[in-house]
Design a protein around this motif. Structure first.
Motif, mmCIF file in Angstrom:
data_model
loop_
_atom_site.group_PDB
_atom_site.id
_atom_site.type_symbol
_atom_site.label_atom_id
_atom_site.label_comp_id
_atom_site.label_asym_id
_atom_site.label_seq_id
_atom_site.Cartn_x
_atom_site.Cartn_y
_atom_site.Cartn_z
ATOM 1 N N ARG A 116 0.831 -1.211 0.000
ATOM 2 C CA ARG A 116 0.000 0.000 0.000
ATOM 3 C C ARG A 116 0.854 1.245 0.000
ATOM 4 N NH1 ARG A 116 -3.238 -3.688 2.342
ATOM 5 N NH2 ARG A 116 -5.397 -3.658 1.618
ATOM 6 N N GLY A 117 1.950 1.172 0.722
ATOM 7 C CA GLY A 117 2.871 2.293 0.695
ATOM 8 C C GLY A 117 2.417 3.492 1.497
ATOM 9 N N ARG A 118 1.258 3.406 2.143
ATOM 10 C CA ARG A 118 0.838 4.543 2.973
ATOM 11 C C ARG A 118 1.576 4.489 4.304
ATOM 12 N NH1 ARG A 118 -3.182 8.045 1.646
ATOM 13 N NH2 ARG A 118 -3.391 8.761 3.768
ATOM 14 N N TRP A 119 1.865 5.664 4.829
ATOM 15 C CA TRP A 119 2.647 5.713 6.065
ATOM 16 C C TRP A 119 1.921 5.120 7.252
ATOM 17 C CZ3 TRP A 119 7.579 6.384 7.003
ATOM 18 C CH2 TRP A 119 8.356 6.810 5.940
ATOM 19 N N GLU A 120 0.585 5.223 7.207
ATOM 20 C CA GLU A 120 -0.185 4.633 8.300
ATOM 21 C C GLU A 120 0.190 3.164 8.487
ATOM 22 O OE1 GLU A 120 -3.765 6.258 6.646
ATOM 23 O OE2 GLU A 120 -4.642 6.426 8.646
ATOM 24 N N TYR A 173 11.154 -1.594 6.810
ATOM 25 C CA TYR A 173 10.129 -1.890 5.825
ATOM 26 C C TYR A 173 10.697 -1.778 4.425
ATOM 27 C CZ TYR A 173 10.224 3.147 5.572
ATOM 28 O OH TYR A 173 10.653 4.432 5.454
ATOM 29 N N LEU A 210 5.777 -0.831 12.133
ATOM 30 C CA LEU A 210 6.967 -0.558 12.934
ATOM 31 C C LEU A 210 6.613 -0.501 14.413
ATOM 32 C CD1 LEU A 210 8.644 2.135 10.660
ATOM 33 C CD2 LEU A 210 9.478 -0.181 11.075
ATOM 34 N N LYS A 269 2.958 1.607 7.352
ATOM 35 C CA LYS A 269 4.360 1.420 7.755
ATOM 36 C C LYS A 269 4.513 1.678 9.250
ATOM 37 C CE LYS A 269 5.867 3.336 3.395
ATOM 38 N NZ LYS A 269 6.450 4.548 2.823
ATOM 39 N N VAL A 270 3.911 2.777 9.708
ATOM 40 C CA VAL A 270 4.052 3.133 11.124
ATOM 41 C C VAL A 270 3.409 2.076 12.004
ATOM 42 C CG1 VAL A 270 3.314 4.799 12.877
ATOM 43 C CG2 VAL A 270 4.310 5.608 10.751
ATOM 44 N N LYS A 280 13.904 4.238 14.681
ATOM 45 C CA LYS A 280 14.201 2.819 14.883
ATOM 46 C C LYS A 280 14.779 2.216 13.596
ATOM 47 C CE LYS A 280 11.052 -0.851 15.507
ATOM 48 N NZ LYS A 280 9.894 -1.424 16.194
ATOM 49 N N THR A 304 9.421 5.812 15.247
ATOM 50 C CA THR A 304 9.452 4.628 14.384
ATOM 51 C C THR A 304 10.532 4.755 13.312
ATOM 52 O OG1 THR A 304 7.625 5.613 13.173
ATOM 53 C CG2 THR A 304 7.081 3.867 14.685
ATOM 54 N N ALA A 329 -3.674 -0.932 -4.862
ATOM 55 C CA ALA A 329 -2.221 -0.823 -4.823
ATOM 56 C C ALA A 329 -1.599 -2.182 -4.552
ATOM 57 C CB ALA A 329 -1.800 0.172 -3.752
ATOM 58 N N GLY A 344 -6.140 1.113 -1.438
ATOM 59 C CA GLY A 344 -5.077 0.317 -0.840
ATOM 60 C C GLY A 344 -5.040 -1.081 -1.436
ATOM 61 N N MET A 360 0.225 12.257 8.214
ATOM 62 C CA MET A 360 1.220 11.205 8.336
ATOM 63 C C MET A 360 2.026 11.075 7.034
ATOM 64 S SD MET A 360 0.152 7.658 10.014
ATOM 65 C CE MET A 360 0.546 7.367 11.699
ATOM 66 N N GLU A 361 1.337 11.158 5.904
ATOM 67 C CA GLU A 361 2.044 11.094 4.619
ATOM 68 C C GLU A 361 3.043 12.237 4.510
ATOM 69 O OE1 GLU A 361 1.884 8.597 2.309
ATOM 70 O OE2 GLU A 361 0.656 7.798 3.910
#
Lengths: 228, 450
Positions: free
Chosen positions: A81-85, A98, A91, A87-88, B321, B318, B249, B246, B348-349
């Motif tokens: 998906r590549g969205r930061w949500e 990632y 993590l 990834k975060v 890290k 994060t 993608a 999503g 966030m993006e």
């Protein structure tokens, strides 16, 4: 080095497995979260590559479960998906790094290497202990700057021992991390590898790099040198 | 006059004032009339009281009245009540003792047999006068025309009217005041639900509530219910949209990953691999960029306020890290009350892409600052991420931000992340500035209207 790959897309999973094996890793793979959780709980892995978008138990759930069980193996997540949500979230669940699909295999490999050496407490992919230097990228070993020829298995044994330099590694541990799970294990083979390594690295028996602790295993005995 | 309650209050007050003013005038008028009538009746009765005991001596023409007139006020000098009798030539036959030698106005000419009542102006102000013209039988069979005139000072009347007016207007003012107070109370009470709705909406905007809560009167409930269902569908829609994108993608990128893997398997020659990878990169960037663009929520109605500091700290932690071994010191300088009005995912993006970029290029230091800066409107949120890396040369800034997708990753290594940042900033009507940080590295500054 033993790596667990959890990826539901069969073709990608096989590619990853094959490419990692070609790079000298021992690879087990799982096609869903359930199998991945089982394997991760059953065998000692040095690293896990987890796809976040798994159909049943999500990758994030798998990582959370491992962490709550106290498993500290490094985890690399694959995200499409590549969205930061996402990834975060991954993590924060306990992943260490990632990679966004579609990835270059070289990039993935670099991340894998980095995570493995970080887990062993090394900050560079060139591991140096006294006169012995092991380059994880080139997979070469030198003693006093002169190259030493090692077979693939000898290299794996040395890499594992050097990554964990100073720690006692049992024969079973070594076997687990060097062979696939269905391999016919024979601890005598490990003794043979260690014997050959000693001869190749230290023909004159000066540095005594690998120590045998009777009944407990082996230890790489030359102190690490911090590479700055 | 831009508030409902002030409009209603002003309109109702005007109506109230006009109504009570007219009421006051009508009452005042009616009172004066009845008071005058009372005066007129009294004066008429005086006339008859005078006529009754009165007689004229024919020979001398002298008028005799019993000295004991019934009303003492005719006898007391300057009592305010005066009377006289004149003949048709204007000759005074008799005058009351109260007149002494005062100059008192009287009603003059009267037609035969009539009574006339009216107001008079005199030296001491207002007087009321009455006059009666009558034929008087004189002994000897003759008759004479005489006019009986009575005048009373208007002082009592004026005092009466004034006192009435004081009372009337006093009470009316009191009533106005009381009614205004009551009216204000009714308005306040009546408009209370509207005020509650507007409070509820600002609570949603402040992120303190999800929906408009509580019960409202029937007239407003239609409104609050539709606002709530609007919010609900809008959120559902957005989530569904984002999930679908999503999934899209995911389902596009996994095959791309397989394709890229094929290149590494050695079945294709090196030129083929390069070609394949180039095409995969292009497709990947197009997918990533366009999907990101489509799923950017942008500025919304009733956007929640997202605390910036909390989100930045999460991301710094994060990402720190991931880049653990780089030993980069990342400082966050954001006050607790700084908020971003919009979608948390979009924020966030923004932060993710800029921070990732900073971690990639920084040598040892990153700083994230955010603050609300006052301007001539509601102020703006300014968010800056500085690093101490090589920075971006001024002539490359446009390349870095170029809209759309360029497979050319050599543009100082800043990938599509910054194009995404620019698009999100545009969607929020914000601005993105790239300058040099005080350490010589890149400084990305975003600003959004609050």
């Amino acid at each position: 080095m033993k790596i667990l790959v959890i990826e539901d897309e069969a073709q990608l999973r096989e590619q990853l497995k094959q490419q990692l094996q070609e790079s000298g890793y021992v690879v087990e793979s799982a096609g869903d979260g359930k199998e991945g959780l089982y394997l991760g709980g059953e065998y000692p892995f040095d690293l896990a590559i987890v796809d976040i978008g798994l159909p049943d138990i999500s990758g994030i759930e798998v990582i959370r479960q491992w962490r709550s069980e106290g498993r500290s193996l490094p985890v690399l997540i694959l995200t499409a998906r590549g969205r930061w949500e996402e990834k975060v979230e991954g993590l924060e669940a306990g992943a260490d790094d990632y990679v966004v699909k579609p990835f270059n295999f070289e990039e993935l490999q670099a991340r894998v290497r980095a995570l493995i050496r970080r887990a062993g407490g090394w900050s560079d992919s060139s591991l140096r202990c006294g006169p012995i230097q092991l380059d994880m990228v080139q997979q070469t070993v030198t003693v006093n700057d002169s190259p030493v020829e090692l077979t693939a298995y000898e290299y794996r044994v040395l890499e594992y021992l050097m990554l964990h330099a100073g720690e006692v590694i049992s024969k079973t541990d070594l076997t687990e991390h060097i062979y696939e799970q269905d391999f016919d294990r024979d601890s005598n083979v490990i003794e043979v590898f260690v014997g050959r390594l000693r001869k190749k690295l230290d023909p004159d028996n000066v540095y005594k790099p690998i120590e045998t602790l009777r009944g407990r295993g082996y230890r790489f005995a030359i102190a690490r040198e911090a590479v700055t | 006059m831009n508030s409902l309650s002030s409009r209603l209050l002003v309109a109702a007050s005007l109506v109230l004032l006009v109504f009570l003013g007219v009421t006051g005038l009508v009452l005042d008028n009616a009172f004066r009339r009845s008071a005058e009538e009372a005066v007129s009746e009294r004066l008429t009765s005086y006339i008859y009281a005078i006529l009754d005991p009165f007689s004229i001596d024919e020979k001398t023409g002298k008028v005799t009245l019993p000295s004991q007139l019934r009303n003492q006020r005719f006898l007391r000098p300057e009592s305010g009540l005066y009377a006289r009798i004149i003949d048709e030539t204007g000759h005074v036959l008799w005058r009351s003792k109260s007149m002494v030698d005062l100059d008192v106005p009287f009603i003059g000419t009267v037609a035969s047999g009539e009574t006339v009542f009216g107001r008079l102006d005199g030296p001491a102000g207002l007087y009321f006068g009455i006059a009666l013209e009558t034929l008087w039988d004189v002994p000897g069979g003759k008759t004479r025309h005489i006019i009986v005139q009575v005048t009373e000072s208007g002082r009592a009347y004026v005092e009466q009217v004034n006192s009435y007016r004081r009372h009337l207007w006093g009470w009316l003012l009191g009533v106005v005041f009381l009614l205004l107070l009551v009216q204000w109370g009714i308005l306040h009470w009546g408009l209370l639900p509207l005020r509650r709705v507007s409070d509820a909406v600002s609570r949603i905007e402040n992120g303190e509530a999800e929906f408009i809560e509580g019960r409202y009167p029937a007239e407003i409930r239609v409104l609050t219910d539709s606002i709530n269902s609007y919010i609900r569908t809008e959120r559902l829609q957005r989530n569904r949209y984002r999930d679908t994108l999503g999934d899209l993608a995911h389902s596009l990128k996994t095959p791309l990953a397989v394709l890229r893997g094929l290149g590494s398997e050695g079945k294709i020659d090196a030129r083929g691999v390069a070609e394949l990878n180039e095409q995969i990169d292009r497709m990947n960037q197009i997918i990533g960029y366009q999907l990101q663009k489509a799923s950017t929520a942008g500025r919304q109605i009733m956007a929640r306020r997202v605390p910036v500091r909390e989100l930045v700290e999460r991301m710094v932690e994060t990402l720190g890290k991931v880049h653990h071994n780089r030993r980069i010191r990342c400082v966050v300088e954001i006050d607790d009350d700084v908020t971003f009005r919009g979608d948390p995912g979009d924020l966030m993006e923004l932060i993710g892409n800029l921070l990732e970029n900073a971690f990639k290029w920084a040598d040892a230091r990153i700083r994230v600052r955010a603050a609300i800066q006052p301007d001539d409107q509601t102020g703006q949120l300014v968010l800056c991420i500085d690093d101490d890396g090589p920075g971006i040369p001024v002539d490359k800034v446009d390349d870095v931000l170029r809209r759309g997708v360029r497979a050319d990753e050599s543009v100082s290594g800043h990938g599509i992340g910054l194009a995404i940042v620019r698009d999100i900033v545009d969607a929020y009507h914000g601005r993105l500035n790239i300058t040099r940080s005080e350490w010589g590295g890149a400084a990305f500054c975003l600003s959004f209207p609050c």
